[in-house]
Design a protein around this motif. Sequence first.
Motif, PDB file in Angstrom:
ATOM      1  N   GLN A 124      -3.569 -19.552  -5.573  1.00 41.36           N
ATOM      2  CA  GLN A 124      -4.416 -18.506  -6.142  1.00 41.36           C
ATOM      3  C   GLN A 124      -5.755 -18.426  -5.399  1.00 41.36           C
ATOM      4  OE1 GLN A 124      -4.270 -20.056 -10.161  1.00 41.36           O
ATOM      5  NE2 GLN A 124      -2.993 -18.326 -10.848  1.00 41.36           N
ATOM      6  N   LEU A 125      -6.306 -19.573  -5.050  1.00 44.59           N
ATOM      7  CA  LEU A 125      -7.541 -19.579  -4.261  1.00 44.59           C
ATOM      8  C   LEU A 125      -7.326 -18.946  -2.895  1.00 44.59           C
ATOM      9  CD1 LEU A 125      -8.957 -23.115  -5.092  1.00 44.59           C
ATOM     10  CD2 LEU A 125     -10.003 -20.910  -5.677  1.00 44.59           C
ATOM     11  N   TYR A 126      -6.199 -19.258  -2.263  1.00 42.51           N
ATOM     12  CA  TYR A 126      -5.853 -18.688  -0.964  1.00 42.51           C
ATOM     13  C   TYR A 126      -5.770 -17.165  -1.078  1.00 42.51           C
ATOM     14  CZ  TYR A 126      -3.081 -17.824   3.258  1.00 42.51           C
ATOM     15  OH  TYR A 126      -2.627 -17.355   4.453  1.00 42.51           O
ATOM     16  N   ASP A 127      -5.045 -16.686  -2.087  1.00 45.17           N
ATOM     17  CA  ASP A 127      -4.904 -15.236  -2.282  1.00 45.17           C
ATOM     18  C   ASP A 127      -6.254 -14.585  -2.567  1.00 45.17           C
ATOM     19  OD1 ASP A 127      -2.169 -15.449  -1.892  1.00 45.17           O
ATOM     20  OD2 ASP A 127      -1.696 -15.458  -4.046  1.00 45.17           O
ATOM     21  N   ARG A 128      -7.086 -15.239  -3.364  1.00 49.01           N
ATOM     22  CA  ARG A 128      -8.411 -14.699  -3.674  1.00 49.01           C
ATOM     23  C   ARG A 128      -9.275 -14.620  -2.421  1.00 49.01           C
ATOM     24  NH1 ARG A 128     -12.147 -13.395  -7.355  1.00 49.01           N
ATOM     25  NH2 ARG A 128     -14.247 -14.264  -7.180  1.00 49.01           N
ATOM     26  N   PHE A 129      -9.227 -15.662  -1.605  1.00 51.41           N
ATOM     27  CA  PHE A 129      -9.988 -15.675  -0.356  1.00 51.41           C
ATOM     28  C   PHE A 129      -9.607 -14.475   0.512  1.00 51.41           C
ATOM     29  CE2 PHE A 129     -10.011 -16.616   4.172  1.00 51.41           C
ATOM     30  CZ  PHE A 129     -11.349 -16.890   4.380  1.00 51.41           C
ATOM     31  N   TRP A 130      -8.306 -14.263   0.722  1.00 53.04           N
ATOM     32  CA  TRP A 130      -7.889 -13.170   1.593  1.00 53.04           C
ATOM     33  C   TRP A 130      -8.140 -11.803   0.980  1.00 53.04           C
ATOM     34  CZ3 TRP A 130      -7.975 -13.745   6.388  1.00 53.04           C
ATOM     35  CH2 TRP A 130      -7.693 -14.985   6.959  1.00 53.04           C
ATOM     36  N   SER A 131      -8.080 -11.721  -0.325  1.00 58.58           N
ATOM     37  CA  SER A 131      -8.395 -10.464  -0.996  1.00 58.58           C
ATOM     38  C   SER A 131      -9.870 -10.103  -0.781  1.00 58.58           C
ATOM     39  CB  SER A 131      -8.104 -10.588  -2.490  1.00 58.58           C
ATOM     40  OG  SER A 131      -8.561  -9.459  -3.178  1.00 58.58           O
ATOM     41  N   LEU A 132     -10.749 -11.082  -0.962  1.00 66.91           N
ATOM     42  CA  LEU A 132     -12.181 -10.840  -0.749  1.00 66.91           C
ATOM     43  C   LEU A 132     -12.487 -10.560   0.718  1.00 66.91           C
ATOM     44  CD1 LEU A 132     -13.663 -13.569  -3.134  1.00 66.91           C
ATOM     45  CD2 LEU A 132     -13.628 -11.088  -3.495  1.00 66.91           C
ATOM     46  N   THR A 133     -11.809 -11.275   1.613  1.00 67.67           N
ATOM     47  CA  THR A 133     -11.999 -11.045   3.046  1.00 67.67           C
ATOM     48  C   THR A 133     -11.611  -9.620   3.411  1.00 67.67           C
ATOM     49  OG1 THR A 133     -11.624 -13.375   3.520  1.00 67.67           O
ATOM     50  CG2 THR A 133     -11.362 -11.829   5.354  1.00 67.67           C
ATOM     51  N   ASN A 134     -10.491  -9.150   2.879  1.00 67.16           N
ATOM     52  CA  ASN A 134     -10.055  -7.773   3.144  1.00 67.16           C
ATOM     53  C   ASN A 134     -11.072  -6.755   2.627  1.00 67.16           C
ATOM     54  OD1 ASN A 134      -7.708  -8.425   4.504  1.00 67.16           O
ATOM     55  ND2 ASN A 134      -6.479  -8.481   2.642  1.00 67.16           N
ATOM     56  N   GLN A 135     -11.675  -7.031   1.479  1.00 66.74           N
ATOM     57  CA  GLN A 135     -12.695  -6.127   0.941  1.00 66.74           C
ATOM     58  C   GLN A 135     -13.910  -6.052   1.858  1.00 66.74           C
ATOM     59  OE1 GLN A 135     -13.831  -6.937  -3.139  1.00 66.74           O
ATOM     60  NE2 GLN A 135     -11.701  -7.353  -3.714  1.00 66.74           N
ATOM     61  N   VAL A 136     -14.287  -7.175   2.439  1.00 73.59           N
ATOM     62  CA  VAL A 136     -15.447  -7.218   3.330  1.00 73.59           C
ATOM     63  C   VAL A 136     -15.156  -6.497   4.646  1.00 73.59           C
ATOM     64  CG1 VAL A 136     -16.880  -8.773   4.723  1.00 73.59           C
ATOM     65  CG2 VAL A 136     -16.414  -9.316   2.334  1.00 73.59           C
ATOM     66  N   VAL A 137     -13.957  -6.685   5.182  1.00 69.55           N
ATOM     67  CA  VAL A 137     -13.611  -6.180   6.506  1.00 69.55           C
ATOM     68  C   VAL A 137     -13.134  -4.724   6.475  1.00 69.55           C
ATOM     69  CG1 VAL A 137     -12.019  -6.540   8.445  1.00 69.55           C
ATOM     70  CG2 VAL A 137     -13.105  -8.489   7.350  1.00 69.55           C
ATOM     71  N   LYS A 138     -12.600  -4.246   5.360  1.00 72.30           N
ATOM     72  CA  LYS A 138     -12.017  -2.906   5.280  1.00 72.30           C
ATOM     73  C   LYS A 138     -12.955  -1.800   5.779  1.00 72.30           C
ATOM     74  CE  LYS A 138      -9.472   0.216   2.240  1.00 72.30           C
ATOM     75  NZ  LYS A 138      -9.561   1.237   3.207  1.00 72.30           N
ATOM     76  N   PRO A 139     -14.222  -1.769   5.396  1.00 76.65           N
ATOM     77  CA  PRO A 139     -15.091  -0.700   5.913  1.00 76.65           C
ATOM     78  C   PRO A 139     -15.213  -0.712   7.442  1.00 76.65           C
ATOM     79  CG  PRO A 139     -16.139  -1.790   4.054  1.00 76.65           C
ATOM     80  CD  PRO A 139     -14.921  -2.582   4.394  1.00 76.65           C
ATOM     81  N   MET A 140     -15.227  -1.905   8.040  1.00 80.07           N
ATOM     82  CA  MET A 140     -15.306  -1.984   9.503  1.00 80.07           C
ATOM     83  C   MET A 140     -14.015  -1.490  10.150  1.00 80.07           C
ATOM     84  SD  MET A 140     -17.367  -5.533  10.132  1.00 80.07           S
ATOM     85  CE  MET A 140     -16.499  -6.509   8.909  1.00 80.07           C
ATOM     86  N   VAL A 141     -12.887  -1.841   9.553  1.00 77.38           N
ATOM     87  CA  VAL A 141     -11.593  -1.394  10.083  1.00 77.38           C
ATOM     88  C   VAL A 141     -11.487   0.121   9.953  1.00 77.38           C
ATOM     89  CG1 VAL A 141      -9.096  -1.503   9.736  1.00 77.38           C
ATOM     90  CG2 VAL A 141     -10.457  -3.599   9.661  1.00 77.38           C
ATOM     91  N   ASP A 142     -11.873   0.654   8.805  1.00 75.62           N
ATOM     92  CA  ASP A 142     -11.842   2.112   8.617  1.00 75.62           C
ATOM     93  C   ASP A 142     -12.729   2.817   9.633  1.00 75.62           C
ATOM     94  OD1 ASP A 142     -10.144   1.714   6.481  1.00 75.62           O
ATOM     95  OD2 ASP A 142     -11.687   1.988   4.952  1.00 75.62           O
TER      96      ASP A 142
END
Length: 121
Positions: free
Chosen positions: A21-39
Amino acid sequence: MKREDDFEKRREHLKNLTNDQLYDRFWSLTNQVVKPMVDLAYTHTSPAIERSVVLRMGFSSLQAQPIISYGTKWNLLGKGIGNVILTYAKLKNIDYIKAGVELSKGIGWDVVSEKMKGSDN
């Protein structure tokens, strides 16, 4: 100044999570941070980025510079200059290196511009 140790208070919402669950939470938060840059990367480019692409396609710096200049003049940077070169090569049924050489000499921009602006490429 001594910092107050508030680790236990800050980790309260995480302490009952499993490693998965911690692993999934980490990657979920990472995706939220990086998504605007990817877009932003999908919708924006620059002459420097496009020049880098052209160089990696095997063109010399002396060929890349006019390709980027013409691409800017014809307002095709947003289509991706590598894509423009490949599209022109397909239109003329020639190798992409030959297509890039022609484009670097100012040949074919009218043809490829018409094709690129008339399609969703």
